[in-house]
Design a protein around this motif. Structure first.
Motif, PDB file in Angstrom:
ATOM      1  N   GLN A  12       0.849  -1.180   0.000  1.00  0.00           N
ATOM      2  CA  GLN A  12       0.000   0.000   0.000  1.00  0.00           C
ATOM      3  C   GLN A  12       0.890   1.237   0.000  1.00  0.00           C
ATOM      4  OE1 GLN A  12      -1.573  -0.904   4.046  1.00  0.00           O
ATOM      5  NE2 GLN A  12      -1.292   1.282   4.363  1.00  0.00           N
ATOM      6  N   ARG A  13       0.302   2.333  -0.400  1.00  0.00           N
ATOM      7  CA  ARG A  13       1.011   3.598  -0.373  1.00  0.00           C
ATOM      8  C   ARG A  13       0.058   4.671   0.117  1.00  0.00           C
ATOM      9  NH1 ARG A  13       1.504   5.147  -6.756  1.00  0.00           N
ATOM     10  NH2 ARG A  13      -0.670   4.746  -7.225  1.00  0.00           N
ATOM     11  N   GLY A  14       0.640   5.733   0.633  1.00  0.00           N
ATOM     12  CA  GLY A  14      -0.190   6.803   1.145  1.00  0.00           C
ATOM     13  C   GLY A  14       0.646   7.776   1.955  1.00  0.00           C
ATOM     14  N   PHE A  15      -0.019   8.454   2.868  1.00  0.00           N
ATOM     15  CA  PHE A  15       0.633   9.420   3.739  1.00  0.00           C
ATOM     16  C   PHE A  15       0.201   9.147   5.168  1.00  0.00           C
ATOM     17  CE2 PHE A  15       0.647  11.437  -0.351  1.00  0.00           C
ATOM     18  CZ  PHE A  15       1.839  12.132  -0.396  1.00  0.00           C
ATOM     19  N   GLU A  16       1.141   9.279   6.104  1.00  0.00           N
ATOM     20  CA  GLU A  16       0.809   9.139   7.508  1.00  0.00           C
ATOM     21  C   GLU A  16       1.745  10.010   8.334  1.00  0.00           C
ATOM     22  OE1 GLU A  16       1.080   4.919   8.178  1.00  0.00           O
ATOM     23  OE2 GLU A  16       3.173   5.033   8.749  1.00  0.00           O
ATOM     24  N   LEU A  17       1.367  10.224   9.583  1.00  0.00           N
ATOM     25  CA  LEU A  17       2.161  11.055  10.478  1.00  0.00           C
ATOM     26  C   LEU A  17       3.553  10.468  10.656  1.00  0.00           C
ATOM     27  CD1 LEU A  17       2.202  13.441  12.604  1.00  0.00           C
ATOM     28  CD2 LEU A  17       1.796  11.653  14.286  1.00  0.00           C
ATOM     29  N   ASP A  18       4.549  11.314  10.537  1.00  0.00           N
ATOM     30  CA  ASP A  18       5.927  10.954  10.850  1.00  0.00           C
ATOM     31  C   ASP A  18       6.468  12.114  11.664  1.00  0.00           C
ATOM     32  OD1 ASP A  18       8.357   9.588  10.908  1.00  0.00           O
ATOM     33  OD2 ASP A  18       9.056  10.542   9.072  1.00  0.00           O
ATOM     34  N   ALA A  19       6.754  11.869  12.938  1.00  0.00           N
ATOM     35  CA  ALA A  19       7.210  12.928  13.836  1.00  0.00           C
ATOM     36  C   ALA A  19       8.461  12.490  14.579  1.00  0.00           C
ATOM     37  CB  ALA A  19       6.112  13.282  14.839  1.00  0.00           C
ATOM     38  N   HIS A  20       9.374  13.433  14.748  1.00  0.00           N
ATOM     39  CA  HIS A  20      10.562  13.228  15.575  1.00  0.00           C
ATOM     40  C   HIS A  20      10.500  14.270  16.677  1.00  0.00           C
ATOM     41  CE1 HIS A  20      12.734  10.342  13.012  1.00  0.00           C
ATOM     42  NE2 HIS A  20      11.977  10.890  12.084  1.00  0.00           N
ATOM     43  N   VAL A  21      10.472  13.795  17.910  1.00  0.00           N
ATOM     44  CA  VAL A  21      10.346  14.673  19.070  1.00  0.00           C
ATOM     45  C   VAL A  21      11.657  14.633  19.850  1.00  0.00           C
ATOM     46  CG1 VAL A  21       9.050  15.146  21.182  1.00  0.00           C
ATOM     47  CG2 VAL A  21       7.871  14.186  19.182  1.00  0.00           C
ATOM     48  N   THR A  22      12.285  15.795  20.010  1.00  0.00           N
ATOM     49  CA  THR A  22      13.466  15.924  20.855  1.00  0.00           C
ATOM     50  C   THR A  22      12.991  16.449  22.200  1.00  0.00           C
ATOM     51  OG1 THR A  22      14.840  16.408  18.937  1.00  0.00           O
ATOM     52  CG2 THR A  22      15.750  16.979  21.096  1.00  0.00           C
ATOM     53  N   LEU A  23      13.269  15.690  23.241  1.00  0.00           N
ATOM     54  CA  LEU A  23      12.771  16.029  24.567  1.00  0.00           C
ATOM     55  C   LEU A  23      13.621  17.110  25.232  1.00  0.00           C
ATOM     56  CD1 LEU A  23      12.168  12.351  25.631  1.00  0.00           C
ATOM     57  CD2 LEU A  23      10.465  13.963  24.809  1.00  0.00           C
ATOM     58  N   SER A  24      13.011  17.831  26.158  1.00  0.00           N
ATOM     59  CA  SER A  24      13.733  18.889  26.859  1.00  0.00           C
ATOM     60  C   SER A  24      14.659  18.330  27.939  1.00  0.00           C
ATOM     61  CB  SER A  24      12.744  19.885  27.477  1.00  0.00           C
ATOM     62  OG  SER A  24      11.841  19.213  28.318  1.00  0.00           O
ATOM     63  N   ARG A  25      14.423  17.083  28.353  1.00  0.00           N
ATOM     64  CA  ARG A  25      15.300  16.422  29.319  1.00  0.00           C
ATOM     65  C   ARG A  25      15.242  14.916  29.071  1.00  0.00           C
ATOM     66  NH1 ARG A  25      12.549  14.195  33.759  1.00  0.00           N
ATOM     67  NH2 ARG A  25      10.360  14.784  33.855  1.00  0.00           N
ATOM     68  N   PRO A  26      16.302  14.194  29.420  1.00  0.00           N
ATOM     69  CA  PRO A  26      16.309  12.737  29.209  1.00  0.00           C
ATOM     70  C   PRO A  26      15.253  12.037  30.061  1.00  0.00           C
ATOM     71  CG  PRO A  26      18.515  13.539  29.717  1.00  0.00           C
ATOM     72  CD  PRO A  26      17.575  14.669  29.951  1.00  0.00           C
ATOM     73  N   ARG A  27      14.719  10.958  29.521  1.00  0.00           N
ATOM     74  CA  ARG A  27      13.713  10.136  30.208  1.00  0.00           C
ATOM     75  C   ARG A  27      13.985   8.661  29.891  1.00  0.00           C
ATOM     76  NH1 ARG A  27       8.912  12.392  31.725  1.00  0.00           N
ATOM     77  NH2 ARG A  27       8.643  14.588  31.343  1.00  0.00           N
ATOM     78  N   ASP A 114      -0.034  26.876  13.258  1.00  0.00           N
ATOM     79  CA  ASP A 114       0.174  27.055  11.819  1.00  0.00           C
ATOM     80  C   ASP A 114       0.559  25.765  11.103  1.00  0.00           C
ATOM     81  OD1 ASP A 114      -0.419  29.739  12.089  1.00  0.00           O
ATOM     82  OD2 ASP A 114       1.685  30.334  12.311  1.00  0.00           O
ATOM     83  N   VAL A 115       0.688  24.675  11.824  1.00  0.00           N
ATOM     84  CA  VAL A 115       0.987  23.380  11.205  1.00  0.00           C
ATOM     85  C   VAL A 115      -0.286  22.907  10.499  1.00  0.00           C
ATOM     86  CG1 VAL A 115       1.625  20.985  11.625  1.00  0.00           C
ATOM     87  CG2 VAL A 115       2.759  22.818  12.904  1.00  0.00           C
ATOM     88  N   LYS A 116      -0.217  22.801   9.183  1.00  0.00           N
ATOM     89  CA  LYS A 116      -1.397  22.479   8.362  1.00  0.00           C
ATOM     90  C   LYS A 116      -1.501  21.008   7.978  1.00  0.00           C
ATOM     91  CE  LYS A 116      -2.496  26.817   8.141  1.00  0.00           C
ATOM     92  NZ  LYS A 116      -3.002  27.324   9.367  1.00  0.00           N
ATOM     93  N   PHE A 117      -0.466  20.230   8.235  1.00  0.00           N
ATOM     94  CA  PHE A 117      -0.458  18.811   7.879  1.00  0.00           C
ATOM     95  C   PHE A 117      -0.788  18.596   6.405  1.00  0.00           C
ATOM     96  CE2 PHE A 117      -1.025  18.669  12.474  1.00  0.00           C
ATOM     97  CZ  PHE A 117       0.002  17.819  12.806  1.00  0.00           C
ATOM     98  N   GLU A 118      -0.048  19.305   5.556  1.00  0.00           N
ATOM     99  CA  GLU A 118      -0.162  19.097   4.115  1.00  0.00           C
ATOM    100  C   GLU A 118       0.742  17.935   3.732  1.00  0.00           C
ATOM    101  OE1 GLU A 118       0.219  22.737   1.786  1.00  0.00           O
ATOM    102  OE2 GLU A 118      -0.083  23.836   3.661  1.00  0.00           O
ATOM    103  N   GLU A 119       0.278  17.109   2.817  1.00  0.00           N
ATOM    104  CA  GLU A 119       1.026  15.924   2.426  1.00  0.00           C
ATOM    105  C   GLU A 119       2.399  16.297   1.872  1.00  0.00           C
ATOM    106  OE1 GLU A 119      -1.615  13.938  -0.271  1.00  0.00           O
ATOM    107  OE2 GLU A 119      -2.787  13.093   1.381  1.00  0.00           O
ATOM    108  N   GLY A 120       3.443  15.668   2.434  1.00  0.00           N
ATOM    109  CA  GLY A 120       4.804  15.859   1.969  1.00  0.00           C
ATOM    110  C   GLY A 120       5.550  17.032   2.565  1.00  0.00           C
TER     111      GLY A 120
END
Length: 126
Positions: A12-27, A114-120
């Protein structure tokens, strides 16, 4: 003409959320999974004991993702977040190939709405 059923050997192909979160402190990895579970997608902490960042990916509604984004920024839990709807190709065996981002949009942390979640498009909030 009748519609044929999808072939089982095709991916299958498509679009999905891909997020990289840098934390403010280690956990710990468990704390990171708890912190990011509100996205309702797969959380992949980078490490086990001292996790400084994680990836979140999967099918998520833009409204839910925007709400989680707001919560992470307003709470001060995230130092930097890169996210968007990224194109993918997933084989029938489950192997995923991510497509390159079409463009980066850099925003100040306070501009999360202002994050619009436009594909790509990848939004970088720092």
């Amino acid at each position: 003409m009748t519609a044929s059923a999808p072939r089982p050997d095709r991916g299958q192909r498509g679009f999905e959320l891909d997020a990289h979160v840098t934390l403010s402190r280690p956990r710990t990895a468990g704390e990171v999974e708890t912190l990011l579970r509100g996205f309702g997608a797969a959380v992949e902490p980078y490490g086990t004991d001292e996790v400084r960042s994680a990836r979140v990916s999967g099918q998520v509604s833009p409204e839910l993702a925007r709400e989680q984004l707001r919560a992470l920024i307003e709470s001060g839990e995230a130092a930097r977040i890169e996210l968007g709807l990224r194109g993918f190709l997933r084989s029938a065996t489950g192997q995923t190939e991510w497509m390159p981002w079409r463009r980066n949009v850099v925003l100040a942390r306070g501009q999360w709405q202002d994050v619009k979640f436009e594909e790509g498009l990848r939004y970088v909030l720092e």
